[in-house]
Design a protein around this motif. Structure first.
Motif: not given
Ligand SMILES: [Zn+2]
Length: 328
Positions: A52-58, A112-116, A138-139
Protein backbone atom coordinates in the motif's frame (compact mmCIF):
# COMPACT_ATOMS: atom_id res chain seq x y z
CA UNK A 1 13.80 -77.08 -0.21
CA UNK A 2 11.82 -77.86 2.90
CA UNK A 3 8.03 -78.07 2.91
CA UNK A 4 7.87 -75.00 5.09
CA UNK A 5 9.73 -72.84 2.57
CA UNK A 6 7.63 -74.14 -0.29
CA UNK A 7 4.44 -73.28 1.61
CA UNK A 8 5.69 -69.74 2.34
CA UNK A 9 6.54 -69.18 -1.32
CA UNK A 10 3.07 -70.38 -2.34
CA UNK A 11 1.41 -67.96 0.08
CA UNK A 12 3.52 -65.02 -1.18
CA UNK A 13 2.68 -65.87 -4.80
CA UNK A 14 -1.03 -66.05 -3.97
CA UNK A 15 -0.87 -62.69 -2.11
CA UNK A 16 1.22 -60.88 -4.76
CA UNK A 17 -1.66 -59.56 -6.98
CA UNK A 18 -3.53 -58.33 -3.93
CA UNK A 19 -0.43 -56.57 -2.57
CA UNK A 20 0.20 -54.93 -5.94
CA UNK A 21 -3.41 -53.59 -6.02
CA UNK A 22 -3.10 -52.33 -2.46
CA UNK A 23 0.11 -50.51 -3.35
CA UNK A 24 -1.55 -48.90 -6.41
CA UNK A 25 -4.53 -47.76 -4.29
CA UNK A 26 -2.13 -46.32 -1.72
CA UNK A 27 -0.29 -44.31 -4.39
CA UNK A 28 -3.61 -42.98 -5.82
CA UNK A 29 -4.90 -42.09 -2.36
CA UNK A 30 -1.60 -40.39 -1.50
CA UNK A 31 -1.71 -38.32 -4.70
CA UNK A 32 -5.29 -37.16 -4.05
CA UNK A 33 -4.41 -36.28 -0.45
CA UNK A 34 -1.32 -34.34 -1.58
CA UNK A 35 -3.39 -32.37 -4.16
CA UNK A 36 -6.05 -31.53 -1.55
CA UNK A 37 -3.50 -30.36 1.01
CA UNK A 38 -1.74 -28.38 -1.72
CA UNK A 39 -4.96 -26.64 -2.82
CA UNK A 40 -6.08 -25.88 0.71
CA UNK A 41 -2.74 -24.59 1.93
CA UNK A 42 -2.04 -22.36 -1.12
CA UNK A 43 -5.09 -20.07 -1.57
CA UNK A 44 -4.48 -17.33 -4.12
CA UNK A 45 -4.56 -14.52 -1.56
CA UNK A 46 -1.59 -16.09 0.21
CA UNK A 47 0.37 -15.75 -2.98
CA UNK A 48 -0.81 -12.20 -3.67
CA UNK A 49 1.79 -9.70 -2.74
CA UNK A 50 0.19 -6.70 -1.11
CA UNK A 51 1.69 -3.28 -0.83
CA UNK A 52 0.00 0.00 0.00
CA UNK A 53 2.83 2.36 -0.88
CA UNK A 54 1.10 4.30 -3.63
CA UNK A 55 0.07 7.90 -3.20
CA UNK A 56 -3.63 8.34 -2.44
CA UNK A 57 -5.55 10.18 -5.21
CA UNK A 58 -6.17 13.89 -4.65
CA UNK A 59 -9.96 13.41 -4.61
CA UNK A 60 -9.83 11.48 -1.32
CA UNK A 61 -10.83 13.82 1.51
CA UNK A 62 -8.36 14.29 4.36
CA UNK A 63 -11.11 14.95 6.87
CA UNK A 64 -14.80 13.96 7.21
CA UNK A 65 -17.12 14.99 10.09
CA UNK A 66 -18.81 12.36 12.31
CA UNK A 67 -22.02 10.97 10.87
CA UNK A 68 -21.49 12.10 7.31
CA UNK A 69 -22.22 10.42 3.98
CA UNK A 70 -19.56 11.25 1.38
CA UNK A 71 -18.89 10.68 -2.31
CA UNK A 72 -15.39 10.23 -3.74
CA UNK A 73 -15.34 11.25 -7.38
CA UNK A 74 -13.17 10.33 -10.36
CA UNK A 75 -10.87 7.54 -9.18
CA UNK A 76 -9.16 6.06 -12.26
CA UNK A 77 -8.83 2.29 -12.68
CA UNK A 78 -9.86 1.63 -9.13
CA UNK A 79 -10.99 -1.81 -8.29
CA UNK A 80 -12.13 -1.68 -4.68
CA UNK A 81 -12.16 0.76 -1.76
CA UNK A 82 -12.59 -0.13 1.88
CA UNK A 83 -13.18 2.14 4.85
CA UNK A 84 -12.36 0.32 8.10
CA UNK A 85 -13.26 -2.92 6.33
CA UNK A 86 -16.58 -1.70 4.93
CA UNK A 87 -16.59 -1.91 1.15
CA UNK A 88 -17.49 1.45 -0.37
CA UNK A 89 -20.46 1.44 -2.76
CA UNK A 90 -19.16 1.77 -6.34
CA UNK A 91 -21.07 4.22 -8.52
CA UNK A 92 -20.72 4.70 -12.27
CA UNK A 93 -18.35 1.93 -13.36
CA UNK A 94 -16.05 2.07 -10.32
CA UNK A 95 -15.13 5.72 -10.89
CA UNK A 96 -17.14 7.23 -8.03
CA UNK A 97 -17.63 5.71 -4.59
CA UNK A 98 -20.04 6.23 -1.72
CA UNK A 99 -19.07 5.81 1.92
CA UNK A 100 -19.77 7.18 5.39
CA UNK A 101 -18.24 7.94 8.74
CA UNK A 102 -20.61 6.90 11.52
CA UNK A 103 -21.32 8.50 14.87
CA UNK A 104 -17.99 7.61 16.37
CA UNK A 105 -15.54 8.64 19.03
CA UNK A 106 -12.64 7.71 16.76
CA UNK A 107 -10.08 10.29 15.67
CA UNK A 108 -9.30 8.59 12.36
CA UNK A 109 -10.73 6.09 9.90
CA UNK A 110 -8.57 4.25 7.37
CA UNK A 111 -9.41 4.13 3.69
CA UNK A 112 -7.63 1.50 1.61
CA UNK A 113 -7.72 1.28 -2.17
CA UNK A 114 -6.69 -1.81 -4.12
CA UNK A 115 -5.47 -1.64 -7.67
CA UNK A 116 -5.34 -5.22 -8.86
CA UNK A 117 -3.06 -6.04 -11.73
CA UNK A 118 -1.72 -9.41 -12.65
CA UNK A 119 1.99 -9.05 -12.65
CA UNK A 120 3.31 -12.25 -14.15
CA UNK A 121 6.54 -10.87 -15.52
CA UNK A 122 8.07 -10.52 -12.07
CA UNK A 123 6.93 -13.95 -10.91
CA UNK A 124 9.12 -17.06 -10.98
CA UNK A 125 8.00 -20.22 -12.83
CA UNK A 126 6.23 -21.62 -9.78
CA UNK A 127 4.31 -18.38 -9.09
CA UNK A 128 3.53 -18.04 -12.80
CA UNK A 129 2.12 -21.56 -12.71
CA UNK A 130 -0.12 -20.49 -9.82
CA UNK A 131 -1.18 -17.16 -11.41
CA UNK A 132 0.24 -14.90 -8.76
CA UNK A 133 -1.54 -11.59 -8.38
CA UNK A 134 0.23 -8.48 -7.31
CA UNK A 135 -2.13 -6.35 -5.25
CA UNK A 136 -1.04 -2.80 -4.78
CA UNK A 137 -2.73 0.41 -3.79
CA UNK A 138 -2.88 3.08 -1.16
CA UNK A 139 -3.89 3.48 2.45
CA UNK A 140 -4.93 6.83 3.83
CA UNK A 141 -5.97 7.94 7.29
CA UNK A 142 -8.99 10.25 7.19
CA UNK A 143 -9.43 12.52 10.16
CA UNK A 144 -12.87 12.45 11.82
CA UNK A 145 -13.48 16.14 12.47
CA UNK A 146 -15.50 17.53 14.06
CA UNK A 147 -16.28 14.61 16.32
CA UNK A 148 -19.58 14.45 18.17
CA UNK A 149 -19.25 15.35 21.84
CA UNK A 150 -20.83 12.99 24.37
CA UNK A 151 -19.78 15.26 27.25
CA UNK A 152 -22.40 17.84 26.36
CA UNK A 153 -25.20 15.30 26.78
CA UNK A 154 -28.59 16.49 27.93
CA UNK A 155 -31.34 14.47 29.59
CA UNK A 156 -34.02 13.00 27.38
CA UNK A 157 -37.22 14.09 29.07
CA UNK A 158 -39.62 11.18 28.94
CA UNK A 159 -43.01 10.85 30.64
CA UNK A 160 -42.60 8.26 33.43
CA UNK A 161 -45.47 6.24 31.98
CA UNK A 162 -43.52 5.81 28.69
CA UNK A 163 -40.26 4.95 30.47
CA UNK A 164 -41.92 2.44 32.84
CA UNK A 165 -43.65 0.76 29.94
CA UNK A 166 -40.32 0.41 28.08
CA UNK A 167 -38.44 -0.81 31.15
CA UNK A 168 -41.09 -3.41 31.86
CA UNK A 169 -41.15 -4.66 28.29
CA UNK A 170 -39.81 -8.16 27.96
CA UNK A 171 -36.01 -8.15 27.48
CA UNK A 172 -36.37 -11.18 25.22
CA UNK A 173 -38.73 -9.25 22.95
CA UNK A 174 -36.39 -6.21 22.77
CA UNK A 175 -33.42 -8.47 21.97
CA UNK A 176 -35.44 -10.20 19.24
CA UNK A 177 -36.40 -6.85 17.69
CA UNK A 178 -32.76 -5.67 17.71
CA UNK A 179 -31.76 -8.87 15.90
CA UNK A 180 -34.49 -8.39 13.26
CA UNK A 181 -33.32 -4.82 12.65
CA UNK A 182 -29.66 -5.90 12.41
CA UNK A 183 -30.53 -8.58 9.88
CA UNK A 184 -32.55 -6.12 7.78
CA UNK A 185 -29.74 -3.52 7.76
CA UNK A 186 -27.05 -6.11 6.97
CA UNK A 187 -28.75 -7.29 3.81
CA UNK A 188 -27.19 -5.09 1.12
CA UNK A 189 -28.75 -4.95 -2.33
CA UNK A 190 -27.56 -3.39 -5.58
CA UNK A 191 -27.95 0.33 -6.08
CA UNK A 192 -30.46 0.74 -8.89
CA UNK A 193 -32.17 4.09 -8.38
CA UNK A 194 -30.35 7.39 -8.77
CA UNK A 195 -33.29 9.75 -8.21
CA UNK A 196 -32.73 12.66 -5.83
CA UNK A 197 -33.99 12.39 -2.25
CA UNK A 198 -36.48 14.68 -0.50
CA UNK A 199 -37.21 14.96 3.24
CA UNK A 200 -40.20 12.80 4.25
CA UNK A 201 -41.98 15.87 5.60
CA UNK A 202 -41.52 19.64 5.19
CA UNK A 203 -41.34 20.70 8.82
CA UNK A 204 -39.21 22.26 11.52
CA UNK A 205 -36.35 20.25 13.06
CA UNK A 206 -37.04 19.77 16.77
CA UNK A 207 -33.93 17.70 17.58
CA UNK A 208 -30.81 17.65 15.44
CA UNK A 209 -28.77 14.66 14.32
CA UNK A 210 -25.93 13.61 16.64
CA UNK A 211 -27.29 15.33 19.77
CA UNK A 212 -25.88 13.60 22.87
CA UNK A 213 -28.57 12.39 25.24
CA UNK A 214 -28.88 10.71 28.62
CA UNK A 215 -31.67 8.22 29.30
CA UNK A 216 -33.37 8.02 32.73
CA UNK A 217 -31.20 4.95 33.47
CA UNK A 218 -28.02 7.03 32.94
CA UNK A 219 -27.06 5.52 29.58
CA UNK A 220 -25.54 7.99 27.08
CA UNK A 221 -26.24 7.85 23.37
CA UNK A 222 -26.09 9.98 20.25
CA UNK A 223 -29.32 10.86 18.47
CA UNK A 224 -28.96 8.75 15.33
CA UNK A 225 -31.58 10.61 13.31
CA UNK A 226 -33.40 13.88 12.91
CA UNK A 227 -36.67 14.75 14.67
CA UNK A 228 -39.21 16.66 12.61
CA UNK A 229 -42.19 18.41 14.15
CA UNK A 230 -45.35 16.49 13.20
CA UNK A 231 -48.75 16.41 14.81
CA UNK A 232 -50.32 12.97 15.19
CA UNK A 233 -51.47 11.49 11.86
CA UNK A 234 -49.41 13.72 9.55
CA UNK A 235 -48.78 11.98 6.18
CA UNK A 236 -45.15 10.77 5.86
CA UNK A 237 -43.54 10.20 2.46
CA UNK A 238 -40.62 8.02 1.38
CA UNK A 239 -37.31 9.88 1.08
CA UNK A 240 -36.49 8.08 -2.19
CA UNK A 241 -37.24 5.11 -4.43
CA UNK A 242 -36.74 1.77 -2.75
CA UNK A 243 -38.20 -1.39 -1.28
CA UNK A 244 -39.94 -1.68 2.10
CA UNK A 245 -37.85 -4.17 4.09
CA UNK A 246 -39.49 -3.71 7.50
CA UNK A 247 -42.94 -2.41 8.47
CA UNK A 248 -43.92 -3.30 12.01
CA UNK A 249 -44.73 -2.09 15.52
CA UNK A 250 -41.64 -2.24 17.74
CA UNK A 251 -41.09 -1.51 21.44
CA UNK A 252 -38.53 1.34 21.33
CA UNK A 253 -39.10 2.77 17.84
CA UNK A 254 -42.89 2.29 17.85
CA UNK A 255 -44.50 2.09 14.39
CA UNK A 256 -41.39 1.48 12.26
CA UNK A 257 -40.77 1.52 8.51
CA UNK A 258 -37.38 0.71 6.92
CA UNK A 259 -36.84 1.33 3.20
CA UNK A 260 -33.87 -0.17 1.30
CA UNK A 261 -32.51 2.21 -1.35
CA UNK A 262 -29.76 -0.19 -2.49
CA UNK A 263 -25.98 0.03 -2.17
CA UNK A 264 -26.17 -0.36 1.63
CA UNK A 265 -28.40 2.73 1.98
CA UNK A 266 -31.56 2.63 4.10
CA UNK A 267 -34.02 5.16 5.50
CA UNK A 268 -35.92 4.58 8.74
CA UNK A 269 -39.12 6.23 9.98
CA UNK A 270 -40.03 5.81 13.68
CA UNK A 271 -42.95 6.43 16.07
CA UNK A 272 -45.59 6.11 13.32
CA UNK A 273 -49.27 5.85 14.23
CA UNK A 274 -50.22 4.10 11.04
CA UNK A 275 -48.20 1.99 8.59
CA UNK A 276 -49.67 2.02 5.07
CA UNK A 277 -47.11 -0.14 3.27
CA UNK A 278 -46.21 -3.81 3.33
CA UNK A 279 -42.81 -5.47 3.44
CA UNK A 280 -41.55 -6.29 -0.05
CA UNK A 281 -43.39 -3.41 -1.75
CA UNK A 282 -41.50 -1.19 -4.20
CA UNK A 283 -41.92 2.45 -3.20
CA UNK A 284 -41.40 5.61 -5.22
CA UNK A 285 -39.93 8.81 -3.84
CA UNK A 286 -42.66 10.98 -2.31
CA UNK A 287 -45.09 8.09 -1.97
CA UNK A 288 -47.09 8.18 1.28
CA UNK A 289 -45.98 5.34 3.56
CA UNK A 290 -47.97 6.10 6.72
CA UNK A 291 -49.05 8.62 9.35
CA UNK A 292 -46.77 10.05 12.04
CA UNK A 293 -47.50 9.54 15.72
CA UNK A 294 -46.05 9.17 19.21
CA UNK A 295 -45.57 5.42 19.56
CA UNK A 296 -42.49 3.91 21.28
CA UNK A 297 -39.84 5.84 23.27
CA UNK A 298 -41.07 9.43 22.75
CA UNK A 299 -41.87 12.52 24.77
CA UNK A 300 -44.48 13.66 22.26
CA UNK A 301 -45.64 13.28 18.67
CA UNK A 302 -42.92 13.76 16.01
CA UNK A 303 -41.23 11.95 13.13
CA UNK A 304 -37.80 10.45 13.81
CA UNK A 305 -36.10 10.06 10.43
CA UNK A 306 -32.79 8.30 9.77
CA UNK A 307 -30.44 7.62 6.89
CA UNK A 308 -28.09 4.64 7.23
CA UNK A 309 -25.20 3.44 5.10
CA UNK A 310 -23.94 -0.08 5.87
CA UNK A 311 -25.00 0.12 9.50
CA UNK A 312 -23.69 3.66 10.08
CA UNK A 313 -26.20 6.41 10.86
CA UNK A 314 -25.53 9.66 9.00
CA UNK A 315 -27.02 13.14 9.14
CA UNK A 316 -30.16 12.90 6.91
CA UNK A 317 -30.11 16.52 5.70
CA UNK A 318 -26.39 16.37 4.85
CA UNK A 319 -27.00 13.01 3.14
CA UNK A 320 -29.62 14.59 0.87
CA UNK A 321 -27.14 17.30 -0.11
CA UNK A 322 -24.30 14.83 -0.71
CA UNK A 323 -26.59 12.58 -2.77
CA UNK A 324 -27.19 15.56 -5.10
CA UNK A 325 -23.66 15.01 -6.43
CA UNK A 326 -24.93 11.70 -7.77
CA UNK A 327 -28.57 12.37 -8.63
CA UNK A 328 -27.87 15.80 -10.08
ZN1 LIG B 1 -35.37 11.12 17.20
Amino acid sequence: MSDLNRNAKAIILRLAPWLREAAQDLVLFGTILFCLVFLISFPSHELSRMSFNEKAPESIPSSVPSGRLFVIEGLPDSYELRLNNRRLTPLYENVNFLGAVGISQRNFVTLTGFYRTRNRAKANWFQRFLFVQEVSGFSKKIEVSPKLEIRKASNLRLPSSVWNKLENAEEKRKKFERKIMRDVLNNFTHLKEFNCWYPPLQSKTTSVFGKARILPNGRHYFHSGLDLRARNNTPIRSMGDGVVVLADKMIVSGGTIVIDHGGGLFSRYFHMNDIEVEEGTHILRGQQIGLSGSTGRVNGPHLHWEVIWKGLAVDPLEAINEWKKICG
